[in-house]
Design an enzyme around this catalytic site. Structure first.
Site, short mmCIF file in Angstrom:
data_model
loop_
_atom_site.label_atom_id
_atom_site.label_comp_id
_atom_site.label_asym_id
_atom_site.label_seq_id
_atom_site.Cartn_x
_atom_site.Cartn_y
_atom_site.Cartn_z
N GLU A 49 -1.99 5.53 1.16
CA GLU A 49 -3.11 5.60 0.22
C GLU A 49 -2.81 6.57 -0.92
O GLU A 49 -2.58 7.75 -0.71
CB GLU A 49 -4.38 6.03 0.95
CG GLU A 49 -5.01 4.85 1.68
CD GLU A 49 -6.25 5.23 2.49
OE1 GLU A 49 -6.51 6.41 2.64
OE2 GLU A 49 -6.92 4.30 2.98
N THR B 101 -0.46 2.09 14.95
CA THR B 101 -1.00 2.65 13.70
C THR B 101 -1.44 1.71 12.59
O THR B 101 -1.57 2.15 11.48
CB THR B 101 0.04 3.61 13.07
OG1 THR B 101 1.19 2.87 12.68
CG2 THR B 101 0.42 4.69 14.02
N THR C 117 -6.71 -3.78 3.27
CA THR C 117 -7.92 -3.00 2.94
C THR C 117 -7.60 -2.16 1.69
O THR C 117 -7.74 -2.64 0.59
CB THR C 117 -8.39 -2.11 4.11
OG1 THR C 117 -7.31 -1.31 4.56
CG2 THR C 117 -8.92 -2.95 5.25
N ASN D 15 -10.43 8.37 -0.39
CA ASN D 15 -11.07 8.72 0.87
C ASN D 15 -12.35 9.52 0.74
O ASN D 15 -13.06 9.73 1.72
CB ASN D 15 -10.07 9.42 1.78
CG ASN D 15 -9.07 8.41 2.32
OD1 ASN D 15 -9.45 7.45 2.97
ND2 ASN D 15 -7.80 8.61 1.98
N LYS E 84 -0.69 -4.72 7.72
CA LYS E 84 -1.50 -4.01 6.76
C LYS E 84 -1.64 -2.58 7.27
O LYS E 84 -1.60 -2.32 8.48
CB LYS E 84 -2.87 -4.65 6.57
CG LYS E 84 -3.81 -4.66 7.74
CD LYS E 84 -4.55 -3.39 8.08
CE LYS E 84 -5.30 -2.82 6.92
NZ LYS E 84 -6.06 -1.59 7.39
#
Lengths: 408, 408
Positions: free
Chosen positions: B277, B191, B154, B403, B180
């Protein structure tokens, strides 16, 4: 309760304050403050639960529990005096001695507090010079309360003050406070520096009780970044100068006083959350319909602390999945199939989720609601009668900016 | 153990894979993957501890526990099928049915997994078309393993694969995996999505035990942002095609197999943490000298999760006060006066703190060490014999970017 009282930490009778630039941070920003009472005070306090406690926390803990009375607090910003070993403890005593000397009171009646960088020793020549300077211009007016409130700021963008008056048997009694806190704010005890003064006559046991109980639902329910500081301190001083009959039992007068302290703590908590480092809004999370009070608190804190939710709020994105997800990993038990979620702000209120699935809501309206300075998420578990509210803020680029090079 | 084995999820004998763009995200990015075994597999799995569980988590839980064997896994990225009610559960069954049909195996032998946005229903026409397409080009080579690893991504920036070979009584046995995960990563169960395949012959009980025990010290010790997803899943499939004598007790062969699974989980964990991220580095926290294993784990996780510490690492700032502070609020007990702290990377190792106070270290050298892609903080409590390691990453502007508008 009269809520629009001015004067912050000086609103109650007999309290004087001052704040100035002593030169700890630089030659411009105020970095030292004093709060002084004309008469000796009963003192109550709560401190950080962090295993690593700053020197002033350990020092004040002893004084609050062992001194007969407290009459002054000296505060510096810029250096936290945390992780400073025996030297740091000695410096606390030196600060009390210096202030006691210049004020003509016992050094055991002087509390100290520090906030700022961890691990650096205090610049004691600058601090003692500041302590000599502070009392020269102390006063009990609004302007001086503001000087003090400004001098305790670190990354705060606004000074934080509030005061209320209550009526105890026809006698006006005032409670006022100031605080600082913006980063390293997390629900665990007090989470910043907060000073509250009152002219109420009340015994020490009930003074401490009013503080401890109210903090549990105010300062312990805010979170900026999940970090619990080494220096968190809330001090409440009562000098009895209002002249009310002393409160010695949990009667209606105590209840009035408790409500006043609760209100002061709640307002200061919201100011801290709404001034979180780099934030653009105060983010309030209300959990309703939980099976227990503890579950409601866990869920409210979990949502208000979720980095993903906070980043979504910053992006004005109605990402309710992240909210439900954060409720889910909070440790609380609830039925994941029966949750309703609403967003609310001055732009209106909108139901986003019904029975754990998305309603046919307008994304445009949701974005409008989420664009305001005070955004509320209301989550109803439909699972019981308990509620809790937590306060936090959004997660922004500016938070990263501030904390990537705080020491430079 | 031979560690430089290629082929990821296809490295073990008899496993085929494929990945393609079905059109869930857009018309470019791959968004569906399949893993298929030529022979039926024993299956083990661990799932999210979040109270809110995505439909495929609930669906797979039943299948792994009740089916005699598993032979395929179908995965989509883009939509998580979480918070989707009964419809979401029905869609899982539809996915299994469609895959079972085209592969000629019972639908009870097909697991499903989804990752992406929470709260949206799966686009089932696109998904079922993808399921028909996937088997046409399945193969057991490195290229097809990579197609599958890419299709489950993703916000990941890199695909994540690893494989090893061990020797069981002269028979080569292979374990390989792909995963992933980049946001919503937190130490609590698994997680993310992780798929591991092996040609080892081993009974179901020991297969599950090897997975559960290794996850406790690998995937459960990583954190990107403290959020535990609704979809976290680790699946381990064993088809027995290596031809080794079946492992049925905890002998030396089991130990070898366990070490292989542990290694796969550890490497994939580090890949996830290092690809957090928006992050610029893998941040590893080693706690040493703790009084108990539990204390060591609590402290390691607390430091690796601290927003303030993560932002400081991003700024290459040796802000050890935040590390000591995060150890302090972890809930672990230790002597706050006896902690030593070091920073280490390929640029060298430097002691920053001795006995909880700063050494006379070079800030320049510290910044050089903190500027590398893998930064290690080593904290010795000098308080006991227990150790733990946690993996995370720095907190950056890019995390906020990603985010603040993930759904748009």
């Amino acid at each position: 309760m009269t809520k629009d009282v001015k004067g912050g930490i000086c609103a109650a009778k007999g309290f004087l304050a001052n704040g100035l630039n002593a030169g700890i941070k630089n030659n411009v920003k105020k970095d030292m403050a004093i709060v002084y009472s004309e008469k000796p005070c009963r003192a109550a306090a709560t401190f950080t639960t962090n295993v690593v406690k700053a020197a002033p926390v350990k020092y004040d803990y002893e004084l609050v529990h062992n001194s007969d009375f407290i009459q002054a607090v000296v505060v510096n910003s810029g250096v936290a005096n945390a992780c400073t070993g025996k030297q740091g403890m000695d410096y606390c005593k030196e600060m009390s001695d210096a202030a006691g000397n210049v004020l003509g009171i016992p050094s055991e009646a002087v509390l100290v507090a520090s906030t700022g960088v961890i691990g650096k020793q205090l610049p004691m020549d600058i601090i003692t010079a500041g302590i000599k300077e502070l009392p020269k211009d102390m006063a009990g007016d609004e302007a001086h309360a503001t000087l003090a409130a400004e001098a305790i700021m670190t990354t705060d963008t606004k000074s934080k003050q509030v005061a209320v008056t209550i009526d105890i048997d026809g006698v006006p009694v005032t409670v006022g406070g100031m605080c600082k806190g913006s980063g390293m704010i997390h629900p665990n005890m007090c989470t910043m520096l907060c000073f509250i003064t009152t002219d109420c006559a009340i015994n020490k046991k009930l003074l401490q009780k009013s503080l401890s109980l109210s903090i549990d639902e105010t300062f312990n329910m805010i979170s900026v970044d999940g970090d619990t500081s080494t220096n968190d301190t809330v001090i409440l001083l009562a000098n009895g100068m209002a002249g009310n009959k002393e409160i010695v039992e949990e009667d209606d007068n105590y209840k009035k006083f408790f409500e006043a302290v609760y209100y002061i703590n709640q307002e200061l908590s919201k100011m801290i959350a709404g001034d979180g480092e780099g934030c653009t809004c105060l983010f309030e999370v209300q959990i309703k319909g939980a099976a227990t009070k503890e579950d409601a608190k866990k869920m409210a804190k979990s949502v208000v602390m979720s980095s993903l939710t906070k980043a979504a709020i910053y992006g004005h994105d109605a990402n309710w999945g992240r909210i439900l997800c954060a409720m889910g990993y909070s440790g609380a038990q609830f039925d994941p199939e029966t949750v309703d979620i609403y967003f609310e702000s001055e732009a209106g209120k909108l139901q986003i989720v019904e029975q754990s699935t998305a309603t046919d809501y307008s994304e445009e309206k949701a974005t409008e609601i989420l664009s305001k300075e005070h955004v509320i998420a209301i989550c109803n578990c439909n699972n019981g009668d308990f509620e809790a509210t937590a306060y936090g803020c959004d997660l922004t680029h500016e938070y990263v900016n501030i904390n990537a090079d705080y020491r430079s």
